[in-house]
Design an enzyme around this catalytic site. Structure first.
Site, PDB file in Angstrom:
ATOM      1  N   LYS A  66       0.820  -1.215   0.000  1.00  0.00           N
ATOM      2  CA  LYS A  66       0.000   0.000   0.000  1.00  0.00           C
ATOM      3  C   LYS A  66       0.860   1.274   0.000  1.00  0.00           C
ATOM      4  CE  LYS A  66      -3.900  -2.236   2.369  1.00  0.00           C
ATOM      5  NZ  LYS A  66      -4.869  -2.132   3.494  1.00  0.00           N
ATOM      6  N   TYR A 101     -12.518  -2.308  -3.868  1.00  0.00           N
ATOM      7  CA  TYR A 101     -13.005  -2.466  -2.498  1.00  0.00           C
ATOM      8  C   TYR A 101     -14.537  -2.407  -2.420  1.00  0.00           C
ATOM      9  CZ  TYR A 101      -8.360  -2.258  -0.299  1.00  0.00           C
ATOM     10  OH  TYR A 101      -7.082  -2.534   0.130  1.00  0.00           O
ATOM     11  N   ASN A 113      -1.888   0.380   6.753  1.00  0.00           N
ATOM     12  CA  ASN A 113      -1.327  -0.855   7.319  1.00  0.00           C
ATOM     13  C   ASN A 113      -0.519  -1.677   6.316  1.00  0.00           C
ATOM     14  OD1 ASN A 113      -3.456  -1.778   5.835  1.00  0.00           O
ATOM     15  ND2 ASN A 113      -4.511  -2.805   7.523  1.00  0.00           N
ATOM     16  N   HIS A 166      -2.154  -5.569   1.719  1.00  0.00           N
ATOM     17  CA  HIS A 166      -3.454  -6.234   1.575  1.00  0.00           C
ATOM     18  C   HIS A 166      -3.195  -7.660   1.131  1.00  0.00           C
ATOM     19  CE1 HIS A 166      -7.477  -7.250  -0.036  1.00  0.00           C
ATOM     20  NE2 HIS A 166      -6.783  -7.833  -0.999  1.00  0.00           N
ATOM     21  N   GLU A 205      -9.630 -11.085  -7.190  1.00  0.00           N
ATOM     22  CA  GLU A 205      -8.657  -9.992  -7.057  1.00  0.00           C
ATOM     23  C   GLU A 205      -7.474 -10.163  -8.015  1.00  0.00           C
ATOM     24  OE1 GLU A 205      -9.777  -9.124  -2.388  1.00  0.00           O
ATOM     25  OE2 GLU A 205      -7.762  -9.852  -2.878  1.00  0.00           O
TER      26      GLU A 205
HETATM   27  P1  RTP Z   1      -6.932  -6.234   3.715  1.00  0.00           P
HETATM   28  O1  RTP Z   1      -8.312  -6.494   3.142  1.00  0.00           O
HETATM   29  O2  RTP Z   1      -6.369  -4.907   3.285  1.00  0.00           O
HETATM   30  O3  RTP Z   1      -5.988  -7.356   3.492  1.00  0.00           O
HETATM   31  O4  RTP Z   1      -7.039  -6.089   5.288  1.00  0.00           O
HETATM   32  P2  RTP Z   1      -7.968  -6.848   6.282  1.00  0.00           P
HETATM   33  O5  RTP Z   1      -8.699  -7.973   5.609  1.00  0.00           O
HETATM   34  O6  RTP Z   1      -7.112  -7.150   7.444  1.00  0.00           O
HETATM   35  O7  RTP Z   1      -8.998  -5.690   6.652  1.00  0.00           O
HETATM   36  P3  RTP Z   1     -10.477  -5.406   6.088  1.00  0.00           P
HETATM   37  O8  RTP Z   1     -11.441  -5.511   7.218  1.00  0.00           O
HETATM   38  O9  RTP Z   1     -10.729  -6.189   4.838  1.00  0.00           O
HETATM   39  O10 RTP Z   1     -10.348  -3.858   5.721  1.00  0.00           O
HETATM   40  C1  RTP Z   1      -9.743  -3.477   4.523  1.00  0.00           C
HETATM   41  C2  RTP Z   1      -8.796  -2.337   4.805  1.00  0.00           C
HETATM   42  O11 RTP Z   1      -9.537  -1.189   5.209  1.00  0.00           O
HETATM   43  C3  RTP Z   1      -8.773  -0.417   6.128  1.00  0.00           C
HETATM   44  N1  RTP Z   1      -9.489  -0.308   7.397  1.00  0.00           N
HETATM   45  N2  RTP Z   1      -9.577   0.806   8.056  1.00  0.00           N
HETATM   46  N3  RTP Z   1     -10.221   2.800   9.980  1.00  0.00           N
HETATM   47  C4  RTP Z   1     -10.596   1.541  10.175  1.00  0.00           C
HETATM   48  O12 RTP Z   1     -11.203   1.194  11.174  1.00  0.00           O
HETATM   49  C5  RTP Z   1     -10.285   0.562   9.170  1.00  0.00           C
HETATM   50  N4  RTP Z   1     -10.624  -0.714   9.195  1.00  0.00           N
HETATM   51  C6  RTP Z   1     -10.111  -1.262   8.059  1.00  0.00           C
HETATM   52  C7  RTP Z   1      -7.445  -1.134   6.318  1.00  0.00           C
HETATM   53  O13 RTP Z   1      -6.485  -0.571   5.408  1.00  0.00           O
HETATM   54  C8  RTP Z   1      -7.791  -2.561   5.942  1.00  0.00           C
HETATM   55  O14 RTP Z   1      -6.648  -3.279   5.569  1.00  0.00           O
HETATM   56 MG    MG Z   2      -9.825  -7.742   3.782  1.00  0.00          MG
END
Ligand code: RTP
Ligand code: MG
Length: 140
Positions: A11, A51, A114, A117, A128
């Site tokens: 990212k 997304y 973070n 992804h 994806e």
């Molecule tokens: P990713 O999809 O990026 O691999 O990450 P993940 O599954 O761990 O997280 P996900 O729940 O799918 O959320 C996608 C991305 O959105 C951002 N996010 N921001 N501000 C917040 O509370 C929040 N929560 C999620 C993060 O960049 C996350 O990786």
């Molecule tokens: Mg995710």
């Protein structure tokens, strides 16, 4: 366990800090082979489409803006159980909860910024990977 492919993105917070090499080293040390990789700069519309599953979440707008704020690296990782293995190497979404030695523990700035992804299921990985790569670009 079967050999799988998963979609990874490095990212903007990480590309801005020249962390691509250090992150790729963690993938390779975990046995994940980088079988395709390119640097792109998403438009707002492309980030929104990638997304789309998060469209109703409160962080969707912020996430899409962040993802098109600078170039990203998109890549396909291959290995035994690659989808779950990559999620382990990445660490928890919020770096405050990420285990020692994970990418997010070592490099992430916040829950939003973070660093990486990774696809979270075989269905997501297929969708994806085809979002970014044609079959011709995938060299096993
Ligand atoms: P990713 O999809 O990026 O691999 O990450 P993940 O599954 O761990 O997280 P996900 O729940 O799918 O959320 C996608 C991305 O959105 C951002 N996010 N921001 N501000 C917040 O509370 C929040 N929560 C999620 C993060 O960049 C996350 O990786
Ligand atoms: Mg995710």
């Amino acid at each position: 366990m079967a050999v799988e492919r998963t979609l990874s993105m490095i990212k903007p917070d990480a590309t801005n800090r020249n962390l691509t090499g250090k992150i790729n080293a963690k993938f390779e040390e975990a046995g994940l082979r980088i079988v395709a990789q390119k640097r792109i700069h998403l438009s707002q519309a492309q980030a929104g489409a990638f997304y789309a599953e998060h469209a109703e979440r409160p962080f969707y707008g912020e996430l899409c803006e962040f993802m098109c704020s600078a170039p990203i690296i998109v890549q396909v990782l291959e290995g035994e159980g690659a989808i779950l293995k990559n999620r382990e190497v990445m660490g928890a979404t919020n770096p405050a909860n990420a285990a020692d030695g994970t990418i997010r523990k070592d490099f992430a700035l916040s829950v939003g910024e973070n660093s990486v992804h990774g696809s979270d299921s075989p269905e997501a990985a297929a969708r994806e990977i085809s979002f970014y790569f044609s079959g011709l670009e995938l060299v096993g």
